[in-house]
Design a protein around this motif. Structure first.
Motif, short mmCIF file in Angstrom:
data_model
loop_
_atom_site.label_atom_id
_atom_site.label_comp_id
_atom_site.label_asym_id
_atom_site.label_seq_id
_atom_site.Cartn_x
_atom_site.Cartn_y
_atom_site.Cartn_z
N MET A 41 10.82 -18.00 -6.07
CA MET A 41 10.61 -18.14 -4.62
C MET A 41 10.16 -16.80 -4.03
SD MET A 41 14.00 -20.23 -3.51
CE MET A 41 14.32 -21.89 -4.09
N HIS A 42 10.85 -15.72 -4.43
CA HIS A 42 10.48 -14.38 -3.92
C HIS A 42 9.02 -14.08 -4.26
CE1 HIS A 42 14.99 -13.16 -4.43
NE2 HIS A 42 14.80 -14.00 -3.45
N CYS A 43 8.66 -14.39 -5.49
CA CYS A 43 7.31 -14.07 -5.96
C CYS A 43 6.26 -14.87 -5.17
CB CYS A 43 7.23 -14.40 -7.45
SG CYS A 43 5.80 -13.71 -8.23
N MET B 24 8.39 -6.73 -8.24
CA MET B 24 7.48 -7.88 -8.08
C MET B 24 6.11 -7.56 -8.68
SD MET B 24 8.28 -10.71 -6.88
CE MET B 24 9.44 -10.65 -5.57
N LEU B 25 5.67 -6.30 -8.49
CA LEU B 25 4.38 -5.89 -9.08
C LEU B 25 4.42 -6.01 -10.60
CD1 LEU B 25 3.24 -2.74 -7.08
CD2 LEU B 25 1.93 -4.83 -7.45
N ARG B 30 3.24 -9.06 -15.64
CA ARG B 30 3.72 -9.84 -16.79
C ARG B 30 3.17 -11.26 -16.74
NH1 ARG B 30 8.75 -6.97 -16.48
NH2 ARG B 30 9.67 -8.55 -15.16
N PHE B 31 3.09 -11.81 -15.51
CA PHE B 31 2.56 -13.16 -15.34
C PHE B 31 1.09 -13.22 -15.77
CE2 PHE B 31 0.61 -16.43 -12.56
CZ PHE B 31 1.29 -17.53 -13.05
N ASP B 32 0.32 -12.19 -15.36
CA ASP B 32 -1.09 -12.13 -15.77
C ASP B 32 -1.22 -12.06 -17.28
OD1 ASP B 32 -2.00 -12.26 -13.26
OD2 ASP B 32 -2.37 -10.12 -12.99
N ARG B 37 -2.45 -14.52 -22.53
CA ARG B 37 -2.01 -14.94 -23.87
C ARG B 37 -2.20 -16.44 -24.04
NH1 ARG B 37 2.15 -11.01 -23.71
NH2 ARG B 37 3.58 -12.46 -22.76
N ARG B 38 -1.86 -17.21 -23.00
CA ARG B 38 -2.00 -18.67 -23.08
C ARG B 38 -3.48 -19.04 -23.25
NH1 ARG B 38 -1.47 -22.18 -17.90
NH2 ARG B 38 -3.67 -21.65 -17.94
#
Lengths: 174, 191
Positions: A41-43, B24-25, B30-32, B37-38
């Motif tokens: 949610m924060h993200c 958050m950054l 990490r999300f990118d 990778r996917r």
């Protein structure tokens, strides 16, 4: 992220962090997954605030983002209780194996269980009502009509009042 | 805002704080990386499928079974189309989490119902030509050895079972799509 968006994020955190934590913990029973959901949610909020244009209140924006992330989390869950609309539930569900020592703790556990069994729309209205939001604000956040919100709030009030009928010491404020 | 109706509720999690923007950054990075990778895994799976098809086609060309060669090539192309479609259909609905909750739900249900309802055209369909070509080659080869009647009797059952399985997959997806459309119709009557 711009400084303005970061300032909004910090402002939202100061005002709504506990409410979002409660939302995450009410839709996800597993504490670790609830913490992950809270961070999700924060993200989502952090990213979305770059688009915040002030056309709605910050509170409306924060709750919409959080509830939509929660609804997506619920829809991704492979397993979970069968969801039943609020209008067909007669009493608060059993809180499972929660060892509640007082009627207060028991009703919180039962309300948590009720929330996890409701379809997303009903869940959103109930959680916002528990946070003390007005019917108008709930309608603005969810997109439901004021009448649809009122019907759901009336129903949850009746369910909780039913729980306290034999426990007059713990009233529910209208 | 009104007085919270159940004060015990709002007494919970009072010490909760938002995740720090610096963290958050890192999470966004990490999300990118996870997405990259996917994408790489999907690309590698696609390339492996094509290489496998080429290898099999080369082998059957070497043994002189050109009917199977054609079937393998058609199957490989179908596999590529499915990979492309999976990528297109698996991408989530445009992320606009700030929209009113009911609009968000409607878009999700509509998108998922459409993907499930049309599974025959974007998932099963591209594999059908390869499957039929492979079955025809198997029937043809068996008929050359033992005649058509025995070939159809021996190879007909597996063919029928696979067809029944595919029809079952389509039916289950359509059933799930109908369920979602019912939910969508219920949402339409709420406001």
């Amino acid at each position: 992220m711009t400084q303005a968006a970061e300032a909004l994020y910090r402002q939202a955190g100061a005002q709504f962090a506990p409410a979002l934590a409660r939302l995450a913990r009410s839709v996800e029973r597993d504490p670790e997954k609830a913490r992950d959901l809270e961070q999700e949610m924060h993200c989502a909020l952090w990213i979305s605030l770059a688009r915040f244009d002030g056309r709605c209140a910050l509170k409306t924006w924060v709750y919409r983002v959080a509830h939509n992330v929660a609804a997506d989390h619920v829809s991704r869950a492979v397993r979970g209780p069968q969801r039943v609309a609020l209008d067909v539930i007669e009493t608060l569900p059993s809180a499972g194996n929660v060892e509640a020592e007082t009627a207060e703790a028991l009703v919180l556990a039962q309300v948590g269980e009720l929330i996890r069994r409701l379809p997303p729309v009903d869940m959103q209205v109930i959680v916002l009502w528990l946070e003390g939001e007005s019917a108008a604000d709930i309608a603005d956040i969810t997109g439901l009509s004021a009448g649809a919100v009122a019907t759901r709030v009336h129903r949850i009030k009746a369910l909780i009042a039913g729980h306290f009928q034999s426990e007059p010491a713990y009233g529910v404020t209208a | 805002m009104t007085t919270p109706p159940l004060p015990q509720w709002t007494a919970l999690a009072r010490d909760a704080v938002f995740t720090d923007p610096t963290e958050m950054l890192l999470k966004a990075d990490r999300f990118d990386q996870t997405i990259r990778r996917r994408n790489w895994r999907e690309y590698a799976a696609g390339v492996s499928g094509v290489l496998l098809s080429i290898g099999m086609a080369a082998f059957f060309a070497w043994v002189g079974d050109y009917a199977i060669v054609g079937a393998v090539m058609v199957t490989g192309m179908g596999f590529l189309v499915v990979m492309h479609n999976l990528r297109r259909h698996a991408s989530p609905v445009e992320r606009l989490p700030e929209e009113p909750c009911i609009e968000h739900l409607r878009r999700q249900y509509r998108y998922q119902a459409e993907a499930l309802h049309s599974v025959a055209s974007w998932y099963i369909g591209p594999l059908v030509p390869g499957f039929l070509a492979m079955q025809a080659a198997i029937f043809w080869n068996a008929a050359q050895d033992r005649g058509w009647e025995e070939a159809l009797t021996d190879k007909g059952w597996p063919f029928a079972l696979i067809v029944a399985f595919l029809i079952g997959v389509i039916a289950l997806n359509r059933w799930a799509a109908r369920d979602l459309r019912r939910k969508l119709a219920a949402l339409e009557t709420l406001d």
